[in-house]
Design an enzyme around this catalytic site. Sequence first.
Site, PDB file in Angstrom:
ATOM      1  N   THR A   1      -1.311  -3.543  12.533  1.00  0.00           N
ATOM      2  CA  THR A   1      -0.740  -2.449  11.734  1.00  0.00           C
ATOM      3  C   THR A   1      -0.179  -1.358  12.641  1.00  0.00           C
ATOM      4  OG1 THR A   1      -2.291  -2.906   9.932  1.00  0.00           O
ATOM      5  CG2 THR A   1      -1.198  -0.764   9.923  1.00  0.00           C
TER       6      THR A   1
ATOM      7  N   SER B   1      -1.056 -11.330   9.194  1.00  0.00           N
ATOM      8  CA  SER B   1      -1.847 -12.153   8.274  1.00  0.00           C
ATOM      9  C   SER B   1      -1.056 -13.415   7.909  1.00  0.00           C
ATOM     10  CB  SER B   1      -2.181 -11.371   6.996  1.00  0.00           C
ATOM     11  OG  SER B   1      -3.294 -10.530   7.195  1.00  0.00           O
TER      12      SER B   1
ATOM     13  N   GLY C   1      -5.782  10.972  11.240  1.00  0.00           N
ATOM     14  CA  GLY C   1      -6.578   9.788  10.934  1.00  0.00           C
ATOM     15  C   GLY C   1      -6.654   8.871  12.141  1.00  0.00           C
TER      16      GLY C   1
ATOM     17  N   GLY D   1      -8.435   6.250  12.921  1.00  0.00           N
ATOM     18  CA  GLY D   1      -9.130   4.991  12.681  1.00  0.00           C
ATOM     19  C   GLY D   1      -8.385   3.861  13.363  1.00  0.00           C
ATOM     20  N   ASN D   2      -8.560   2.646  12.856  1.00  0.00           N
ATOM     21  CA  ASN D   2      -7.939   1.483  13.497  1.00  0.00           C
ATOM     22  C   ASN D   2      -6.428   1.638  13.656  1.00  0.00           C
ATOM     23  OD1 ASN D   2      -6.402  -1.260  12.996  1.00  0.00           O
ATOM     24  ND2 ASN D   2      -8.304  -1.806  14.011  1.00  0.00           N
ATOM     25  N   ALA D   3      -5.720   1.865  12.552  1.00  0.00           N
ATOM     26  CA  ALA D   3      -4.258   1.949  12.611  1.00  0.00           C
ATOM     27  C   ALA D   3      -3.807   3.143  13.441  1.00  0.00           C
ATOM     28  CB  ALA D   3      -3.678   2.036  11.206  1.00  0.00           C
TER      29      ALA D   3
ATOM     30  N   LYS E   1      -3.768  -8.449  -5.155  1.00  0.00           N
ATOM     31  CA  LYS E   1      -4.759  -7.466  -4.717  1.00  0.00           C
ATOM     32  C   LYS E   1      -6.042  -7.679  -5.488  1.00  0.00           C
ATOM     33  CE  LYS E   1      -4.882  -4.098  -1.698  1.00  0.00           C
ATOM     34  NZ  LYS E   1      -4.263  -4.178  -0.364  1.00  0.00           N
TER      35      LYS E   1
END
Length: 424
Positions: free
Chosen positions: A198, A357, A226, A228-230, A113
């Site tokens: 995700t 990924s 939430g 958002g993208n996920a 990370k």
Amino acid sequence: MTSNTNEYASTNNPYQMALKQLQETAKIINLDEGIHKILAKPKRILTVSLPVKMDDGRIEVFTGFRSQHNDARGPFKGGIRYHPQVTIEEVMALSMWMTWKCAIVGIPLGGGKGGIICNPKKMSNSELERMTRRYAYAISDIIGPYTDIPAPDVYTGGQEMAWIMDTYSTLKGNHGEPAVITGKPLSIGGSLGRTEATGRGLSFTVREAAKRQNIDMNGATVVVQGFGNAGQYAAQLVEEQGAKIIAVSDTQGAIINKNGFSAHELIKFKLENKSIRGFPGSTEISNDELLTTECTILIPAALENQITKDNASRIKTKIVAEAANGPTTPEADKIFYENNILVIPDVLANSGGVTVSYFEWLQNLRREYWSEAEVNERLDVIMTRAFGEVYEAHQRYSTNMRTASIALAVNRVAEAIKLRGIWP
């Protein structure tokens, strides 16, 4: 456990939380003390100073980190985040959790990370490019296609990954080395299916959890915190399984309609209006009301520590699928377990991202690219298998799914360390 870990101790330290999880897991699986000591600390932590010339001519010096936790099962893998509150303890903890995440889904990678302490919202595009390239230069000796493969994280994306790839390739004398990093735009080696990976991976785990809980997805009700993208892709994909989205939220507020929303229309509305507030036919509610709305499946996809001992007992759902990292506190986990609410923990539920990924990395190494259908099919196989193995460990150890996930992961990493041995 006798190793000294107090050197990083601080209030609400995520690294101390990660160590506590490891310690609790070690008791359950009777982990060898020596292996425990190895896993309690990252293999390498790099701190870098990043002087950057700003647009007005002054020089700012940013601090960046890269933590490489364990590579017994393969090269380090993990995102790079840009945020004012990035700390060395945070990246250490996240690198450890990434080790577990890769081991849970059975991909041959370890945990890494990175992060830079900055406020990207107050920086121009040219300032971000100079900072990103300086960071890539500073960490270039410890990353590489077979060493450490970074990826996007908080406030980073395809553009930052492109700059890092270009900087690394130039430094190493390559025309282009796409396998050094993932999360890239398609035109320079990104993978189809990565954007929704995700949410798609989470939808596969929800499907498998519903089977184990004898829940019919047709007519199951879903609340998403939430959008958002996920959260968006998770909502759309569980809806495709027959579920009904009845409440959602974003940073601007929360809305409900017990008759159900169209995920596709919600996504379209948010794209046009920058928020889900004001969606036709909806009623505004508070975040607390959203989380405690009775439903079949709750998907926390926003921030950490949203479900605590203060609200967990009021949450009326059958499955909690964590799209966000760390939305449920340990105290809330205990309440859910006692109330027979199945939690699909973040290290399993949102691991579709790192899995695709991994697919991108493989495609880059081979210079061979897959169709979106092939990516999604391979993701389904991996997520389905991983859920089954975690669920079996949850039953075998008579513990919650989070502890079972980490137990499964630690066992796999420990076995790799033992087989490889310690040399020199």
